[in-house]
Design a protein around this motif. Structure first.
Motif, PDB file in Angstrom:
ATOM      1  N   TYR A 134       0.853  -1.204   0.000  1.00 50.08           N
ATOM      2  CA  TYR A 134       0.000   0.000   0.000  1.00 50.08           C
ATOM      3  C   TYR A 134       0.886   1.250   0.000  1.00 50.08           C
ATOM      4  O   TYR A 134       1.810   1.370   0.812  1.00 50.08           O
ATOM      5  N   GLU A 180     -15.158   6.699  -5.822  1.00 47.52           N
ATOM      6  CA  GLU A 180     -13.736   6.369  -5.744  1.00 47.52           C
ATOM      7  C   GLU A 180     -13.118   6.894  -4.450  1.00 47.52           C
ATOM      8  O   GLU A 180     -12.298   6.214  -3.823  1.00 47.52           O
ATOM      9  N   LYS A 183     -14.292   4.652  -1.701  1.00 48.61           N
ATOM     10  CA  LYS A 183     -13.638   3.344  -1.830  1.00 48.61           C
ATOM     11  C   LYS A 183     -12.226   3.380  -1.259  1.00 48.61           C
ATOM     12  O   LYS A 183     -11.818   2.470  -0.512  1.00 48.61           O
ATOM     13  N   GLN A 184     -11.471   4.431  -1.597  1.00 52.02           N
ATOM     14  CA  GLN A 184     -10.100   4.535  -1.108  1.00 52.02           C
ATOM     15  C   GLN A 184     -10.058   4.786   0.397  1.00 52.02           C
ATOM     16  O   GLN A 184      -9.179   4.281   1.101  1.00 52.02           O
ATOM     17  N   GLY A 186     -12.324   3.729   2.480  1.00 52.00           N
ATOM     18  CA  GLY A 186     -12.674   2.444   3.066  1.00 52.00           C
ATOM     19  C   GLY A 186     -11.497   1.480   3.069  1.00 52.00           C
ATOM     20  O   GLY A 186     -11.264   0.766   4.047  1.00 52.00           O
ATOM     21  N   ARG A 187     -10.740   1.471   1.979  1.00 52.16           N
ATOM     22  CA  ARG A 187      -9.570   0.590   1.901  1.00 52.16           C
ATOM     23  C   ARG A 187      -8.534   0.974   2.956  1.00 52.16           C
ATOM     24  O   ARG A 187      -7.962   0.110   3.635  1.00 52.16           O
ATOM     25  N   PHE A 188      -8.322   2.286   3.110  1.00 52.47           N
ATOM     26  CA  PHE A 188      -7.335   2.778   4.072  1.00 52.47           C
ATOM     27  C   PHE A 188      -7.722   2.381   5.495  1.00 52.47           C
ATOM     28  O   PHE A 188      -6.906   1.859   6.260  1.00 52.47           O
ATOM     29  N   ALA A 190      -9.758   0.005   6.401  1.00 52.62           N
ATOM     30  CA  ALA A 190      -9.758  -1.453   6.539  1.00 52.62           C
ATOM     31  C   ALA A 190      -8.363  -1.981   6.844  1.00 52.62           C
ATOM     32  O   ALA A 190      -8.192  -2.910   7.643  1.00 52.62           O
ATOM     33  N   LEU A 191      -7.349  -1.393   6.215  1.00 50.71           N
ATOM     34  CA  LEU A 191      -5.973  -1.809   6.456  1.00 50.71           C
ATOM     35  C   LEU A 191      -5.534  -1.493   7.884  1.00 50.71           C
ATOM     36  O   LEU A 191      -4.599  -2.104   8.411  1.00 50.71           O
TER      37      LEU A 191
END
Length: 244
Positions: A134, A180, A183-184, A186-188, A190-191
């Motif tokens: 990432y 978008e 989404k980003q 959420g990804r951040f 989640a990590l």
């Protein structure tokens, strides 16, 4: 100290020289193009010189010592103010083959920049270990090995690698952009699910307290401006409906 003094002197001389050139240019224009109007010519040239040339030189002078912290060994660098931000002051700095984004932290908003540095470093170290693939835009290190630089006037600066081809969208233009961004985000998050958040400093108390934000929203529904509430009733209904 010698570098600083000599650079300031050269910068001021350069600015005044450009002012003189502008004045001569205006005089020649008036002689050969009187129909263009003396006032408009002088106004345009003075604006270019006094509002753009000299302030840019002064700004560069003030940032010279800061830029040195990131590998610039002389005064051969350029700065370009990056607008759009509401809190911090930001510039693009270019020297040799290096391009970076330099930022001065607004200490009126963030009273403890050291806490910001601690938080970013903690998140960066966690992601390096648990999600090395990432890309996290962590600040560049100074010549002293720190992620921030504090000058003699207690101004805090940080720098990031400039990403060519990158684009900042300040106002969402369509649903795809909103998706978008979500989404980003959420990804951040989640990590960082297992990240020990209790180790972070709260830089602005309550700023990220979503429960408080939602309760404030409910309060405004009762006390807000009737016309604005009526105008936004469709979106208010959607927000309330989607609340678990």
């Amino acid at each position: 100290l010698f570098f600083r003094q000599s650079f300031v002197l050269r910068s001021l001389i350069s600015s005044y020289f450009q002012a003189i050139v502008c004045a001569i240019f205006a005089y020649v224009f008036v002689l050969f193009c009187p129909s263009l109007g003396l006032f408009s010519i002088i106004t345009t040239l003075l604006r270019t010189c006094m509002i753009e040339v000299i302030p840019n030189t002064i700004e560069k002078t003030k940032l010279a010592r800061v830029v040195q912290q990131y590998g610039c060994t002389n005064d051969n660098f350029t700065i370009e103010r990056l607008g759009g931000g509401l809190i911090n002051s930001t510039w693009k700095v270019t020297f040799d083959d290096t391009e970076l984004v330099l930022q001065k932290v607004n200490t009126n908003v963030f009273a403890s920049p050291a806490h910001i540095a601690h938080n970013i470093e903690a998140v960066n170290n966690y992601l390096k270990k648990h999600a090395p693939e990432y890309y996290f835009p962590a600040p560049l290190l100074t010549s002293s090995g720190t992620s921030f630089y504090k000058d003699a006037h207690n101004n805090w600066f940080r720098a990031f690698k400039f990403l060519k081809g990158s684009q900042t969208i300040s106002i969402v233009e369509n649903a795809d952009q909103a998706y978008e961004a979500a989404k980003q985000f959420g990804r951040f998050t989640a990590l960082l699910t297992d990240f020990p958040a209790e180790n972070l400093h709260e830089n602005i108390v309550g700023f990220h307290d979503l429960t408080k934000r939602y309760n404030d929203f409910l309060t405004v529904l009762k006390t807000g401006d009737p016309d604005r509430l009526k105008e936004a009733r469709q979106w208010i209904g959607l927000a309330v409906q989607e609340t678990p």
